[in-house]
Every structure is written in C-alpha cells, then in structure tokens.
Design an enzyme around this catalytic site. Structure first.
Site, PDB file in Angstrom:
ATOM      1  CB  SER A  70      78.483  32.060 157.196  1.00 29.02           C
ATOM      2  OG  SER A  70      77.781  33.013 156.423  1.00 29.02           O
ATOM      3  CE1 TYR A 103      81.235  36.224 159.243  1.00 29.34           C
ATOM      4  CE2 TYR A 103      80.237  36.168 157.055  1.00 29.34           C
ATOM      5  CZ  TYR A 103      80.189  35.869 158.408  1.00 29.34           C
ATOM      6  OH  TYR A 103      79.102  35.190 158.917  1.00 29.34           O
TER       7      TYR A 103
END
Length: 323
Positions: A161, A187
């Site tokens: 991502s 994350y």
C-alpha cells in the site's frame, strides 16, 4: 534490485482501468491461483476477474461460510478452504492440503489484510498487523514453495500500500514490546514488510522460475476500513463531516474493480516477463520516489533495498521457526 528497475514500463492501462479490462483476451484455463481474502472488497473482484478468465481459483478464508455466501454468484471454478492467517497451524494445514492435491500453483495473491486496528496480538505475541499481513502470508508462501516451483513460471503478488510511506520496518521493535503502539505506524510497517517480502521472494525465487511483485491497489472504500470510526475518516479527509465523499476524494479513489486491476496486471502481464521485485501502482511499475513525490504515490527507497529484504527474510524466518 537496481534503482532503474523501479520505473514505469508503459503498460497501456491507467489508474481507472478495471480488472476485467486488464484481462481482456486472456485465457487462464488450466491455471491454478490462490487469492487470500478473496471474498470481500478488491479480493472478491480479483477472484471474479481471474475465474472469469478461466482460472481455477482457491480462496482460503477465516470465515468459510461468509466466503461461500459472497462467492455464490461468481462464475467460474472457485474453491473455498478454511484458513486463518493469524493462526500458523491453520496456515500450514491449508498449505499441506493444497500440496496433497498435486497441483502446481501458477499465481499466489496475498490479498488479505487488516488496517489500523487497536493493539492486538497473534501467533507468538506478534503485533497483529505485522503478524497477519506479513508473517502469515510469508508462512503460506514458504509452505507452498514446492507448488510454485512446479508451475514453471509462477508469480507471487503481495498487496502492499501507499501506506508504506508511514514507516520502514521497525527493526528493533516490530511488535511494539517496548514502544507505544501507533496503529498507523504499525500499518505502514506491515505494508513496507509486504513489499520487502515480495522483493525477498523474487531474490530467492528467480533462479527457480518464481517471480514476485508488490502492488498498491489505490484508495478504495472496502471492509478494510472496518476499524476506523467515521470521525477518523473525516479527520483523514476521506469523508466530509456529513458523511459524504468530497469530490477530490471521489476523483482519486477507485471502485473495487478498479482497485483489483493492478493486482491482476502484476499477476499476468507479459510485459513483466523476466522482471520482478518491483512495487506497482495504477497498472504499471511505480516510480522511485523523489523529494517531489506526493505522499500518496511512488515507491520509497526502503522498500526497494535488497539488503533490507534479506534482513527481513532472516528476521521473519526466525520468528516463524519459533511458532
């Protein structure tokens, strides 16, 4: 990986191309594909496109009943099997059962993931995002290595991502044993680990016919946001205070089918033959980030570093060996 490799190659597709457009004209009959998390969001659209092109797609699922319901109307040859990425015994059972079928594995797509949950632990006390998004998928790929090698020209696609810009791997404390937990930093670490994992697979696999790629699918509203309260999405700028989506976000975000396109492009494009280890976005190899790059685009240097990929592989192998 040479820095020159991390550069667009002219795919012919765009940020808003759909998975079906990318696969137009492809016949994947006889191909065996595994897609983790292939029953919601972009994973569902990935399965829909690949099965629609003739592939036999296996979807390992933590919630097999939910997966069966979601995939019931999807055309093609689709199998569902039980697996929980946070439970390594479950991962190994699934992989062993797959190996027992004697099938090669042409494409492994590590699509499943969690984003910005409260602090939780899986496995041997691992922080849940690093443990689920990275370690669970690494264990799966390692166990399935014989099937990947048997396919002669297999590809592994790891969903990273643009979130990787938030953090490199926190090498001295990846599981937040001694530092205050930051869900977004964690994350970012997990997404950097996903990209470095793909680079590591490619470094180890290229001599035995296995290439790997990491991808940023784009901004998409999917169940991935389930841990985010409405007010946090407003604070992030993803939504307006009234719950609507601002026009600028609408222009930048993708539909789930558009979000699946970079995954299927990396998994199948003949333009990537002989290449590997690169980070892709918008249906092409991403540029290497410079000082002028926006925070939502391009590959940061730390995810293109062979030495870091090798370091992560060794560190992760040690963690998995203890589990």
């Amino acid at each position: 990986m040479a820095a020159a490799d991390q550069a667009p190659i002219g795919s012919g597709f765009t940020a808003k191309s759909t998975a079906r457009e990318v696969l137009a004209g492809f016949d994947l009959s006889g191909q065996n594909i595994i897609v983790t998390g292939g029953y919601s969001g972009i994973g569902l659209e990935t399965v829909r496109a690949l099965a629609g092109a003739g592939a036999r797609v296996t979807v390992p699922a933590r919630r097999a009943d939910t997966a069966a319901e979601a995939l019931a109307g999807v055309a093609g040859e689709i199998e569902i099997a039980a697996m929980d990425l946070g439970d390594l015994a479950s991962v190994r059972r699934f992989a062993d059962h797959y190996l027992e079928t004697g099938r090669g594995l042409n494409i492994l797509i590590n699509n499943a993931g969690i984003m910005a949950p409260p602090l939780a632990r899986v496995g041997k006390g691992w922080e849940s995002q690093f443990g689920t998004n990275h370690l669970g998928h690494m264990a799966l790929a390692m166990q399935l290595a014989p099937a990947l090698q048997a396919a002669d020209g297999a590809r592994v696609v790891a969903l990273s991502s643009v979130g990787h810009v938030r953090s490199d791997v926190i090498w001295d404390d990846p599981h937040y044993a001694a530092r205050t937990y930051d869900k977004w930093e964690a994350y970012g670490q997990a997404k950097s680990a996903n990209a470095l994992f793909a680079l590591g697979v490619d470094l180890l696999g290229r001599d035995v016919g296995v290439r790997a790629f990491s991808v940023h699918p784009g901004g998409i509203f999917t169940p991935l946001q389930r841990h985010l309260p409405e007010e946090e999405m407003v604070a992030l700028g993803w939504k307006a205070p009234d719950g609507s989506i601002p026009p600028m976000v609408q222009a930048m975000f993708k539909t789930p089918e558009q979000g699946a396109s970079t995954t299927v492009w990396a998994a199948t494009s003949p333009k990537l033959a002989g290449k590997g280890g690169v980070y892709c976005e918008d249906c092409d190899v991403a540029k290497l980030a410079t000082a002028d790059s926006q925070r939502w685009e391009h590959a940061r240097p730390w995810i293109t570093d062979d030495a870091k990929a090798e370091k992560l592989w060794a560190m992760s192998e040690a963690m998995l060996a203890d589990a």
